[in-house]
Design an enzyme around this catalytic site. Structure first.
Site, PDB file in Angstrom:
ATOM      1  N   SER A  16       0.811  -1.215   0.000  1.00  0.00           N
ATOM      2  CA  SER A  16       0.000   0.000   0.000  1.00  0.00           C
ATOM      3  C   SER A  16       0.845   1.266   0.000  1.00  0.00           C
ATOM      4  O   SER A  16       0.298   2.365  -0.036  1.00  0.00           O
ATOM      5  CB  SER A  16      -0.909   0.012   1.236  1.00  0.00           C
ATOM      6  OG  SER A  16      -0.157   0.160   2.416  1.00  0.00           O
ATOM      7  N   THR A  21      -3.054   2.861   2.660  1.00  0.00           N
ATOM      8  CA  THR A  21      -2.292   4.086   2.924  1.00  0.00           C
ATOM      9  C   THR A  21      -1.838   4.007   4.371  1.00  0.00           C
ATOM     10  O   THR A  21      -2.410   3.257   5.158  1.00  0.00           O
ATOM     11  CB  THR A  21      -3.212   5.315   2.736  1.00  0.00           C
ATOM     12  OG1 THR A  21      -3.658   5.364   1.388  1.00  0.00           O
ATOM     13  CG2 THR A  21      -2.523   6.634   3.067  1.00  0.00           C
ATOM     14  N   THR A  53       1.550   6.894   0.682  1.00  0.00           N
ATOM     15  CA  THR A  53       0.788   5.844  -0.013  1.00  0.00           C
ATOM     16  C   THR A  53       1.314   5.605  -1.418  1.00  0.00           C
ATOM     17  O   THR A  53       1.929   6.494  -2.023  1.00  0.00           O
ATOM     18  CB  THR A  53      -0.696   6.263  -0.115  1.00  0.00           C
ATOM     19  OG1 THR A  53      -1.474   5.174  -0.600  1.00  0.00           O
ATOM     20  CG2 THR A  53      -0.887   7.437  -1.053  1.00  0.00           C
ATOM     21  N   ARG A  99      -3.218   9.941 -11.781  1.00  0.00           N
ATOM     22  CA  ARG A  99      -4.235  10.185 -10.737  1.00  0.00           C
ATOM     23  C   ARG A  99      -3.545  10.486  -9.403  1.00  0.00           C
ATOM     24  O   ARG A  99      -2.616   9.816  -8.995  1.00  0.00           O
ATOM     25  CB  ARG A  99      -5.130   8.961 -10.599  1.00  0.00           C
ATOM     26  CG  ARG A  99      -6.195   9.053  -9.492  1.00  0.00           C
ATOM     27  CD  ARG A  99      -5.763   8.352  -8.217  1.00  0.00           C
ATOM     28  NE  ARG A  99      -6.838   8.272  -7.227  1.00  0.00           N
ATOM     29  CZ  ARG A  99      -6.655   7.867  -5.986  1.00  0.00           C
ATOM     30  NH1 ARG A  99      -5.460   7.536  -5.550  1.00  0.00           N
ATOM     31  NH2 ARG A  99      -7.674   7.822  -5.137  1.00  0.00           N
ATOM     32  N   THR A 147      -7.188   7.203   5.310  1.00  0.00           N
ATOM     33  CA  THR A 147      -6.892   6.193   4.303  1.00  0.00           C
ATOM     34  C   THR A 147      -8.230   5.842   3.647  1.00  0.00           C
ATOM     35  O   THR A 147      -9.281   6.207   4.146  1.00  0.00           O
ATOM     36  CB  THR A 147      -6.258   4.927   4.906  1.00  0.00           C
ATOM     37  OG1 THR A 147      -7.257   4.228   5.645  1.00  0.00           O
ATOM     38  CG2 THR A 147      -5.112   5.240   5.833  1.00  0.00           C
ATOM     39  N   GLY A 148      -8.160   5.122   2.544  1.00  0.00           N
ATOM     40  CA  GLY A 148      -9.399   4.752   1.871  1.00  0.00           C
ATOM     41  C   GLY A 148      -9.574   5.526   0.579  1.00  0.00           C
ATOM     42  O   GLY A 148      -8.606   6.034   0.009  1.00  0.00           O
TER      43      GLY A 148
END
Ligand code: GLY
Length: 354
Positions: A89, A209, A227, A237, A260-261
């Site tokens: 990650s 992350t 991350t 991106r 995170t996410g």
């Protein structure tokens, strides 16, 4: 009997803590019921509760316990996780974009100086959080991207390396061979129906992350978010991690928060800034993390009531209290590693929506 001062301190710091049934579990000991994480400064926490996350805060504790700064502590802890090849990650071994290129995002914030630095789409450097620190301390800028960020790193002696490991390359090749409509082209997730948006089983995308937050012995607060971003993302991106106020925010008078996410949700909601402002308004770190998930859920509810965003938030206030929450249904209870003078703990927060 506690002295009146201690009792007042205890009441002041526990009143109004999180509503969920939480547990703070000292490593290797039985779970103890709690209503939120209550620590003491100096303290360091990370969103990673695995072996690497625990080692990261243990190593960084050496800095804090000998009077070092929160800034140095969060950088060391983040570096421990970034160079771990097993961690897909972040940093070395992080999952690549759809072209098979690892593009890293990271941010750092120093509450003492109200300073911040970040890099986005950085290729070839295992420790993007250290490059973010260079942006913060050695330039008058906050965010540098792509080749410019790499040039900056090289000018300070960083050597570009291949960040793909055998495992991450195999995962990417497998994805490329099996790709179908599960990519970023098309409508955003929250405009699809629930079946499409909530992918069952092994998720098609990974948003992993790391957040590291600390308060040092002087009461100064720092944080890092780092991350490899959304796996298989479209080239170029950028997620929330390098966006100050989204993936990370630090305020020396209040505390720090990290996310995170799904970065797209976090950018639109300025979630880390929101959490810090909730803590400033008197909410505990645990409550503030849950407040942020509720705030995001409400915004999407107007567009698609079935959509449940997938984020994890961690927060730490200036007193050393902490909390975490996530909105991943079916993925257990969110955890974080915590190190203060009481030792290493794995804190279990709240799964939002239960
Ligand atoms: N939260 C990491 C990302 O969306 O890139």
């Amino acid at each position: 009997m506690p002295s009146p001062i201690n009792r007042r301190l205890f009441l002041g710091r526990t009143a109004g803590l999180g509503a969920g049934a939480l547990f703070v579990r000292a490593a290797g000991l039985e779970a103890v019921p709690s209503r939120g994480g209550i620590g003491r400064t100096p303290i360091i926490v990370t969103s990673h509760s695995n072996e690497t996350g625990q080692r990261a805060v243990q190593d960084a504790w050496g800095i804090l316990s000998s009077g070092g700064s929160a800034l140095d502590a969060v950088e060391l802890a983040a570096n421990v996780i970034e160079v771990d090849p097993e961690d897909m990650s972040v940093g070395y071994g992080g999952l690549p974009n759809e072209d098979g290129v690892v593009q890293l995002d990271a941010s750092i914030m120093d509450g003492r100086t109200y300073n911040a630095g970040a890099v986005a789409s950085l290729e070839g450097i295992k420790t993007p959080s250290s490059v973010a620190r260079l942006v913060m301390e050695r330039t008058d800028h906050v965010l540098m991207v792509g080749p410019g960020a790499l040039d900056l790193a090289k000018s300070f002696g960083f050597e570009p390396e291949d960040l793909m490991t055998e495992t991450s390359r195999a995962r990417w090749l497998e994805w490329r061979e099996n790709r179908s409509d599960q990519d970023d082209w098309g409508p955003p997730d929250h405009l699809k129906d629930r079946e499409e948006a909530q992918l069952g089983g092994e998720p098609a995308f990974h948003y992993g992350t790391v957040n590291v937050l600390a308060v040092d012995g002087n009461g100064d607060v720092s944080g890092i978010t780092t991350t490899s971003g959304l796996s298989w993302k479209i080239n170029g991106r950028v997620g929330d991690s390098p966006i100050i106020g989204a993936g990370l925010y630090v305020d020396n008078d209040v505390g720090a928060a990290g996310a995170t996410g799904r970065g797209e949700d976090v950018i639109k909601s300025c979630a880390s800034y929101f959490i810090v402002e909730r803590m400033r308004a008197g909410r505990s770190p645990q409550q503030a993390c849950e407040d942020a998930l509720e705030m995001i859920r409400r915004r999407y509810a107007k567009v698609n009531p079935a959509f449940m965003p997938g984020e994890k938030f961690v927060a730490l206030n200036k007193d050393g209290d902490y909390g975490c929450a996530w909105s991943y249904g079916g993925r257990g209870i969110p955890q974080m590693s915590v190190r203060d003078e009481a030792g290493l703990q794995i804190y279990e927060g709240v799964r939002f929506g239960d």
